[in-house]
Design an enzyme around this catalytic site. Structure first.
Site, PDB file in Angstrom:
ATOM      1  N   GLY A  25       0.771  -1.227   0.000  1.00 44.37           N
ATOM      2  CA  GLY A  25       0.000   0.000   0.000  1.00 44.37           C
ATOM      3  C   GLY A  25       0.806   1.281   0.000  1.00 44.37           C
ATOM      4  N   THR A  26       1.674   1.482  -1.005  1.00 49.49           N
ATOM      5  CA  THR A  26       2.574   2.626  -1.003  1.00 49.49           C
ATOM      6  C   THR A  26       2.356   3.525  -2.207  1.00 49.49           C
ATOM      7  OG1 THR A  26       4.203   1.185  -2.050  1.00 49.49           O
ATOM      8  CG2 THR A  26       4.417   1.536   0.311  1.00 49.49           C
TER       9      THR A  26
END
Length: 503
Positions: free
Chosen positions: A326-327
């Site tokens: 989730g970046t």
């Protein structure tokens, strides 16, 4: 394109509104660090599945004058473990188009956030415009709303079991309905706008010791682990970047205890002595370096780098929790010679918001990678390690800020872009858009677009090959900003809705 002296700077990131905010700050007299802080704040509004004020990240700051500094404001494990049976901690299945993955969410999956502390510390150290000015684009975007892009719509639909898990997140991301917003809908977040305005007035203390802190601690009484002492004791850590040379180029990246930068350095060290008589062999070298780097994580071996690096890596990482998902990334360059590379994350969110704030809470303690021997086995009060690797690359003709989102594919995406830039002499745009591969164990994932002879060579080297066809966000999203041959460059990776602006 005009010479850099005629421009304010360049920005590359994962959303056009985020890019526009950074560009606006550059045009208003801000430096690269003003611009990256403004973009950092806006990303929480426009990329809510990836970025949040209750997440964390890293900034690699390369000042025109002075030594480079790595700001570690990533999330941290709480100071005490709570009894697992008392936690709001549960799994959900997420469908990635025929492939399902289990995620763990709930308040008990949240680690201590560092995002806000880092944002204010970076501002105090490096910025010159008032924080209220830097936060204004985020306030406006949250209050007026932003149009949902195809990528954000895809992400919200994919993680619908998380972003629609409870009434508070459902109100924000589904408009109170059952299903998430779709492409073209307007995402309005008035509560988040109010929270950002309050932070402008009261500073980081509001989040770590004030009203927002109190609300977060109260929420955690419903099965969470974050206590008042966790928030009050959180500090940004300033580190010396990991520096190396690769084929004459200077490279700086995220140091220990994070994993991503060290793995990039290991792979580049392995590539240093290889020959590339043709393009297919060069690509095969990349695949070999990735495979050997995977082995180096498990074995104390030798490499063209400092012989003790692998062993130091193993010692530093033993027992340390890692967060990989989730970046998103922001790269900024300004006309004064400053460069900023910032990678940020909220995991996928834990399915809850800090009550009344519009701030989505991370789920960093809910990742399988953190606890290979079982959940809740992390060491208390430690900074989570990460695959994030904000990076700088400098040659005789270019100075570039580079970084990527993409979980475990962050390192492979950055390695390939650096090799394309330095060894093959690609332009930044060609380096970013070139087809990619990723090696995990003995499994090779391969984008479409490679020459037939390259594909044949790779298939001979790997028994387990997965062909993805066209470019895919699985392979990361590398955003590059800086100067090349005296001109500003900004390249956003189309795999992840990238936007690049020269202003």
């Amino acid at each position: 394109m005009k010479h850099a002296a005629d421009r304010f700077g360049a920005v590359a990131c994962g959303h056009p509104v985020t890019a526009a905010a950074a560009a606006e700050i550059l045009q208003d007299g801000g430096n690269a660090f003003d611009a990256v802080v403004a973009a950092q704040c806006v990303a929480c509004v426009c990329e809510p599945i990836l970025a949040s004020l209750a997440g964390g990240g890293f900034l690699l700051a390369h000042r025109a004058q002075g030594d480079p500094v790595l700001y570690d404001f990533f999330v941290q494990t709480p100071l005490a473990n709570q009894a697992p049976d008392d936690l709001d901690f549960y799994d959900v299945e997420v469908d990635f188009g025929g492939v399902t993955q289990e995620f763990h969410i709930g308040v008990g999956a949240a680690a201590t956030p560092g995002y806000v502390r880092g944002m204010f510390d970076i501002h105090a150290d490096l910025c010159r415009l008032p924080m209220a000015r830097l936060m204004q684009p985020a306030v406006d975007a949250a209050r007026k709303g932003v149009r949902v892009t195809p990528l954000q719509a895809y992400m919200m639909d994919t993680v619908a079991p998380i972003c629609c898990a409870n009434d508070d997140v459902r109100e924000a991301y589904a408009g109170g309905g059952v299903d998430p917003l779709i492409e073209g809908d307007i995402l309005c977040q008035p509560a988040l706008a109010d929270s950002i305005e309050a932070l402008c007035d009261e500073g980081a203390k509001l989040f770590y010791q004030g009203e927002i802190a109190a609300r977060l601690v109260e929420l955690c009484r419903e099965g969470g682990q974050i206590q008042a002492d966790d928030l009050a004791s959180y500090r940004t850590i300033r580190r010396k970047p990991l520096a190396l040379r690769y084929r004459g180029a200077g490279v700086e990246t995220n140091p220990l205890p994070s994993a991503g930068g060290v793995l990039v350095a290991l792979a580049l060290g392995l590539l240093e002595g290889t020959e590339s008589e043709d393009e297919s062999r060069r690509i095969a070298n990349l695949a070999d370096a990735m495979r050997l780097t995977n082995q180096a994580r498990l074995e104390s071996g030798t490499s063209p780098l400092d012989p003790g690096l692998v062993d130091r890596y193993r010692r530093a990482m033993r027992g340390r929790a890692q967060a990989r998902r989730g970046t998103t990334h922001i790269s900024v360059a300004d006309a004064e010679g400053n460069l900023a590379a910032m990678t940020i994350s909220n995991g996928e969110g834990c399915g809850r918001m800090i009550p009344g704030t519009g701030i989505s809470l991370n789920n960093m303690l809910g990742e399988d990678d953190i606890n290979p021997d079982g959940f809740h086995a992390w060491a208390p009060g430690t900074r989570l390690a990460s695959m994030m690797a904000p990076t700088f690359v400098e040659t005789s003709s270019q100075r570039l800020a580079v970084g990527s989102g993409g979980s475990k594919r962050i390192r492979s995406a950055i390695i390939q872009v650096i090799d394309h830039l330095v060894r093959a002499g690609f332009t930044p745009e060609a380096a970013v858009t070139a087809p990619r591969l990723h090696v995990e164990g003995e499994h090779l994932s391969l984008e479409g677009g490679f020459a037939p002879e390259t594909v044949s060579m790779l298939e001979d080297a790997f028994d387990d090959v997965e062909h993805w066809g066209r470019a895919n966000l699985f392979f990361g999203g590398v955003h590059v900003a800086g100067q090349r041959d005296g001109q500003f460059i900004a390249v956003g990776d189309p795999r992840r809705g990238g936007s690049g602006l020269v202003v």
